[in-house]
Enzyme design. Structure first.
Site, PDB file in Angstrom:
ATOM      1  N   GLU A 115      23.834  11.623   9.802  1.00 31.72           N
ATOM      2  CA  GLU A 115      23.652  10.339   9.115  1.00 31.72           C
ATOM      3  C   GLU A 115      22.238   9.853   9.373  1.00 31.72           C
ATOM      4  O   GLU A 115      21.501  10.430  10.184  1.00 31.72           O
ATOM      5  CB  GLU A 115      24.705   9.306   9.572  1.00 31.72           C
ATOM      6  CG  GLU A 115      26.058   9.534   8.909  1.00 31.72           C
ATOM      7  CD  GLU A 115      27.093   8.495   9.275  1.00 31.72           C
ATOM      8  OE1 GLU A 115      26.764   7.524   9.981  1.00 31.72           O
ATOM      9  OE2 GLU A 115      28.251   8.662   8.850  1.00 31.72           O
ATOM     10  N   HIS A 230      24.519  -2.900   4.671  1.00 29.50           N
ATOM     11  CA  HIS A 230      24.707  -1.484   4.313  1.00 29.50           C
ATOM     12  C   HIS A 230      24.108  -1.270   2.937  1.00 29.50           C
ATOM     13  O   HIS A 230      24.373  -2.060   2.017  1.00 29.50           O
ATOM     14  CB  HIS A 230      26.199  -1.128   4.320  1.00 29.50           C
ATOM     15  CG  HIS A 230      26.434   0.347   4.366  1.00 29.50           C
ATOM     16  ND1 HIS A 230      26.170   1.171   3.303  1.00 29.50           N
ATOM     17  CD2 HIS A 230      26.874   1.147   5.367  1.00 29.50           C
ATOM     18  CE1 HIS A 230      26.462   2.424   3.644  1.00 29.50           C
ATOM     19  NE2 HIS A 230      26.891   2.439   4.887  1.00 29.50           N
ATOM     20  N   ARG A 276      18.770   2.471   8.301  1.00 27.35           N
ATOM     21  CA  ARG A 276      19.570   1.728   7.342  1.00 27.35           C
ATOM     22  C   ARG A 276      18.840   0.504   6.780  1.00 27.35           C
ATOM     23  O   ARG A 276      18.969   0.175   5.605  1.00 27.35           O
ATOM     24  CB  ARG A 276      20.861   1.297   8.035  1.00 27.35           C
ATOM     25  CG  ARG A 276      21.963   0.993   7.103  1.00 27.35           C
ATOM     26  CD  ARG A 276      23.257   0.839   7.853  1.00 27.35           C
ATOM     27  NE  ARG A 276      23.960   2.097   7.952  1.00 27.35           N
ATOM     28  CZ  ARG A 276      25.135   2.228   8.546  1.00 27.35           C
ATOM     29  NH1 ARG A 276      25.722   1.191   9.098  1.00 27.35           N
ATOM     30  NH2 ARG A 276      25.734   3.395   8.582  1.00 27.35           N
ATOM     31  N   HIS A 334      27.164  -5.959   6.652  1.00 32.63           N
ATOM     32  CA  HIS A 334      27.980  -4.867   7.181  1.00 32.63           C
ATOM     33  C   HIS A 334      28.246  -4.990   8.675  1.00 32.63           C
ATOM     34  O   HIS A 334      29.376  -4.794   9.118  1.00 32.63           O
ATOM     35  CB  HIS A 334      27.259  -3.558   6.873  1.00 32.63           C
ATOM     36  CG  HIS A 334      27.977  -2.319   7.300  1.00 32.63           C
ATOM     37  ND1 HIS A 334      29.226  -1.991   6.822  1.00 32.63           N
ATOM     38  CD2 HIS A 334      27.631  -1.330   8.164  1.00 32.63           C
ATOM     39  CE1 HIS A 334      29.610  -0.838   7.370  1.00 32.63           C
ATOM     40  NE2 HIS A 334      28.664  -0.437   8.200  1.00 32.63           N
ATOM     41  N   ARG A 369      21.163  -1.328  14.019  1.00 31.63           N
ATOM     42  CA  ARG A 369      22.065  -0.353  14.653  1.00 31.63           C
ATOM     43  C   ARG A 369      21.928   1.028  14.020  1.00 31.63           C
ATOM     44  O   ARG A 369      21.850   1.160  12.787  1.00 31.63           O
ATOM     45  CB  ARG A 369      23.513  -0.818  14.499  1.00 31.63           C
ATOM     46  CG  ARG A 369      24.530   0.172  15.043  1.00 31.63           C
ATOM     47  CD  ARG A 369      25.942  -0.342  14.864  1.00 31.63           C
ATOM     48  NE  ARG A 369      26.255  -0.571  13.469  1.00 31.63           N
ATOM     49  CZ  ARG A 369      26.897   0.300  12.691  1.00 31.63           C
ATOM     50  NH1 ARG A 369      27.278   1.465  13.167  1.00 31.63           N
ATOM     51  NH2 ARG A 369      27.157   0.003  11.439  1.00 31.63           N
TER      52      ARG A 369
HETATM   53  C1  SIN Z   1      29.215   4.356   6.849  1.00 31.40           C
HETATM   54  O1  SIN Z   1      30.164   5.137   6.792  1.00 31.40           O
HETATM   55  O2  SIN Z   1      28.230   4.461   6.135  1.00 31.40           O
HETATM   56  C2  SIN Z   1      29.271   3.224   7.818  1.00 31.40           C
HETATM   57  C3  SIN Z   1      29.406   3.707   9.183  1.00 31.40           C
HETATM   58  C4  SIN Z   1      28.663   2.824  10.109  1.00 31.40           C
HETATM   59  O3  SIN Z   1      28.428   1.657   9.778  1.00 31.40           O
HETATM   60  O4  SIN Z   1      28.252   3.275  11.164  1.00 31.40           O
END
Ligand code: SIN
Length: 523
Positions: A115, A230, A276, A334, A369
């Site tokens: 990620e 998000h 993010r 988020h 985060r």
């Molecule tokens: C996501 O699945 O994109 C969110 C997971 C997260 O906020 O860490």
């Protein structure tokens, strides 16, 4: 008069952090209060992406901690990041040894995904993109079999009772009306604040209750201005907004404009896997300029749609075909990096009060985060807070706790309470969102004052038992107003941009990351 119940410890909240704390407190006996009908509320269940943990052969907790520090825009506490990464990897190994059904490949090896802003493949999943749900179900299964844990659903924790600088109990309202849970140990695991915003990935119960209760009890709160948006929720007008997990971009999905052109490489060397806050701003700025933004998930599905059952359900509900359609996206509130100031053992500034999970601000997230660190945070710091609370000495029970519950708006005023909530959510969305400036924050502060005055002026009555829906909406509305006012003050005080906090009017001299309001209380 409320009922009086004595209990060695209370945990407020039944998500991953709350259950982790409760399991550590079980030997002494613990009551878990949850305001939802059943212990399956809160954000944990909605976490799709997974749990970050340094489990791969090329990974170490030090590398995970370094990525956590880098994502946090200079404001992560490195010792806390190391603690999270090292204790987190251990905790995940222990859960897997106990039978947690983590996703594996055909050879039985753990499937570890990538990620944003992670330098290694370290995102563990369960049930594909339903990891939070699977983890919560696993912990809940253990909790209900564990003697010593009593879970009380439909119990709204209204206020902490503090005397002599020490927590003495919690005032709650449940199916039987008012109750005082007399206890010297309270762990707040109430989650974040997403539902303060009109557009959020969080379920409606995420209203900052723990933060408001802690603030009213005199505890320090910190970093409240750091709210993560998000970048990719489906722009379908739903509340909550359906998340299109970052794991999709980790598996090859790309953000594109209306012509189908990728654009994230223009914004950051890590392109679609940039931190993010960077991706959210890139999407936001294009939309603010009137341009639509889409997620092209087809490259991710080419590797197997079985990993994304939640995506398939989301698309089916919206009438979209992810194999052929580009999915329209928009950012949404988020995760809250700020919260109740807590140390490595979850201790707040008030004796007898601990905080863990998203409700706490331990310094692991800084101003932004790292993806998939939140379930890990709940596991690690929930357990630590529970263990510390169990070991803490308790004062003698307080026989003089106040017994007069507060007045609650009459049923005829219910529509005005929901109107105040809707106005507040819109206001936060418009003026305290991804981009902020002094004028917008001042306007928000004035309007919140006016809404708070209107709320306080509603006709109210004292009863032994209120309609549960009215009571909960009233308690949440008061908490939303309290926390919104504190967030706006913190955002106004931090005049320069940092991580997820973006000031469009920042003063033109060198950045100093530590300005702002590191801690605040109700004035
Ligand atoms: C996501 O699945 O994109 C969110 C997971 C997260 O906020 O860490």
């Amino acid at each position: 008069m409320p009922d009086l119940r004595d209990t060695p410890a209370v945990v407020v909240g039944s998500g991953v952090a709350g259950l982790s704390a409760a399991l550590a407190l079980a030997p002494m006996g613990v009551t878990v209060l949850t305001k939802t009908t059943g212990p399956a509320g809160g954000s944990s269940l909605h976490a799709q992406g997974g749990v970050a943990a340094a489990l791969g052969p090329d990974d170490t907790p030090a590398l995970h901690a370094a990525d956590t520090v880098a994502a946090g825009a200079g404001l992560v506490d490195p010792d806390m990041a190391h603690l999270l990464a090292a204790a987190g990897a251990e905790r995940i190994r222990a859960l897997i040894a106990d039978g947690f059904p983590a996703d594996r490949d055909a050879q039985g090896r753990l499937l570890l995904g990538r990620e944003a802003a992670h330098g290694r493949d370290r995102i563990l999943h369960a049930g594909g993109d339903a990891t939070g749900r699977a983890l919560h179900a696993f912990l809940l299964g253990i909790a209900v079999r564990t003697p010593g844990i009593t879970i009380v659903p439909d119990a709204v924790a209204v206020d902490l009772m503090v005397r002599g600088g020490h927590v003495r109990g919690v005032l709650t309202h449940g199916a039987d009306g008012w109750t005082v849970h007399r206890t010297p140990r309270v762990v707040l695991a109430t989650g974040g604040i997403g539902a303060l915003f009109a557009r959020t990935t969080n379920p409606p119960e995420v209203t900052g209750d723990g933060l408001a209760m802690a603030a009213r009890a005199g505890a320090r709160l910190a970093d409240l201005e750091f709210i993560q948006f998000h970048p990719t929720v489906l722009d379908a007008g739903d509340d909550p907004a359906p998340l299109l997990t970052e794991a999709l971009r980790g598996a090859g999905a790309r953000l594109v404009d209306a012509e189908g052109r990728v654009f994230m490489a223009e914004e950051h060397p890590q392109a679609d896997l940039a931190p993010r806050d960077v991706v959210a701003r890139a999407v936001h700025s294009r939309r603010a300029a009137g341009k639509a933004v889409f997620l092209d998930v087809r490259p991710a599905l080419a590797g197997g749609a079985g990993r994304f059952p939640t995506l398939l359900k989301t698309c089916a509900a919206a009438g979209l075909d992810p194999w052929s359609d580009l999915l329209p996206v928009v950012p949404a509130a988020h995760f809250h990096m700020g919260g109740i100031a807590a140390d490595a053992d979850g201790r707040s500034s008030v004796m007898g009060l601990w905080a863990c999970g998203e409700a706490a601000r331990t310094g692991v997230h800084g101003a932004n985060r790292l993806a998939s660190n939140s379930l890990l945070e709940g596991l690690v710091f929930g357990n630590r807070a529970g263990r510390d609370a169990a070991a803490a000495a308790a004062p003698t029970p307080d026989d003089g706790l106040p017994t007069d519950p507060p007045p609650v708006p009459v049923a005829a005023a219910a529509g005005r309470v929901t109107g105040i909530i809707a106005d507040l959510r819109r206001l936060m969305q418009d003026h305290v969102g991804i981009e902020r400036d002094a004028a917008g924050l001042a306007h928000a502060a004035d309007r919140i004052d006016a809404l708070t005055a209107a709320f306080a002026g509603l006709p109210a009555e004292r009863r032994r038992r209120h309609d549960p829906a009215i009571l909960r909406t009233w308690a949440e509305a008061g908490n939303r107003l309290t926390v919104a006012a504190l967030i706006v003050r913190a955002a106004a005080a931090r005049r320069r941009s940092s991580g997820a906090h973006r000031r469009t009017d920042e003063p033109p001299h060198p950045h100093h990351p530590d300005e702002g309001m590191p801690a605040c209380r109700i004035p």
